[in-house]
Design a protein around this motif. Structure first.
Motif, short mmCIF file in Angstrom:
data_model
loop_
_atom_site.label_atom_id
_atom_site.label_comp_id
_atom_site.label_asym_id
_atom_site.label_seq_id
_atom_site.Cartn_x
_atom_site.Cartn_y
_atom_site.Cartn_z
N MET A 1 69.10 -50.06 -9.52
CA MET A 1 67.97 -49.51 -9.20
C MET A 1 66.97 -49.91 -10.37
N THR A 2 65.81 -50.36 -9.78
CA THR A 2 64.80 -50.73 -10.75
C THR A 2 63.37 -50.00 -10.49
N GLN A 3 62.75 -49.72 -11.55
CA GLN A 3 61.24 -49.15 -11.21
C GLN A 3 60.25 -49.68 -12.45
N ARG A 4 59.35 -50.11 -11.92
CA ARG A 4 58.29 -50.86 -12.68
C ARG A 4 57.48 -49.51 -13.52
N LEU A 5 57.07 -49.66 -14.55
CA LEU A 5 56.50 -48.74 -15.47
C LEU A 5 55.29 -49.33 -16.37
N VAL A 6 54.30 -48.76 -16.44
CA VAL A 6 53.05 -49.34 -17.27
C VAL A 6 52.90 -48.18 -18.40
N VAL A 7 53.13 -48.71 -19.41
CA VAL A 7 52.92 -47.81 -20.91
C VAL A 7 51.46 -48.04 -21.44
N ASN A 8 50.96 -47.07 -21.54
CA ASN A 8 49.44 -47.23 -22.40
C ASN A 8 49.71 -46.39 -23.70
N ALA A 9 49.84 -47.44 -24.82
CA ALA A 9 50.02 -46.77 -25.87
C ALA A 9 49.13 -45.87 -26.56
N PRO A 10 49.29 -44.65 -27.14
CA PRO A 10 48.11 -43.71 -27.56
C PRO A 10 47.27 -44.52 -28.51
N LYS A 11 45.95 -44.07 -28.51
CA LYS A 11 44.84 -44.78 -29.43
C LYS A 11 44.79 -44.26 -30.64
#
Length: 109
Positions: free
Chosen positions: A99-109
């Motif tokens: 099973m696969t799922q796309r994920l977008v990571v926004n690194a903390p600033k």
């Protein structure tokens, strides 16, 4: 198959992979995520020692771990600290399929 947002997904069952919605599923929320996300799974049967692999857009393995999954709904928190901002793919690998799922990571600033 595709869900309502156009994301591509693959489900697996105890008898092999199928490319349509079924009783097994993988989602992550929030997505995009900062710091951590919740991995939610729905399993028809328990799955022991499932392998989880988080890959970046270039296909490099960024994290890998194993855990047992219970039948029904299961969830856990995935730590994303230390990852660069960008798209990733979370994959669950089992003898019967993936099973696969796309994920977008926004690194903390």
């Amino acid at each position: 198959g595709q869900d309502r947002t156009g994301e591509i997904y693959t489900f697996f069952t105890g008898i092999g992979a199928v490319d349509e919605p079924g009783t097994n599923g993988l989602t992550v929320a929030p997505n995009p995520a900062v710091g951590h996300t919740r991995v939610n799974l729905t399993m028809q049967e328990p799955l022991l020692n499932a392998e989880f692999v988080l890959r970046d857009v270039a296909g490099r393995t960024m994290r890998t771990f194993r855990r047992d999954l219970i039948a029904g709904e299961d969830s856990f928190t995935l730590d994303l600290n230390g990852l660069a901002s960008g798209p990733y793919t979370l994959e669950v690998i089992a003898p019967t399929g993936r099973m696969t799922q796309r994920l977008v990571v926004n690194a903390p600033k």
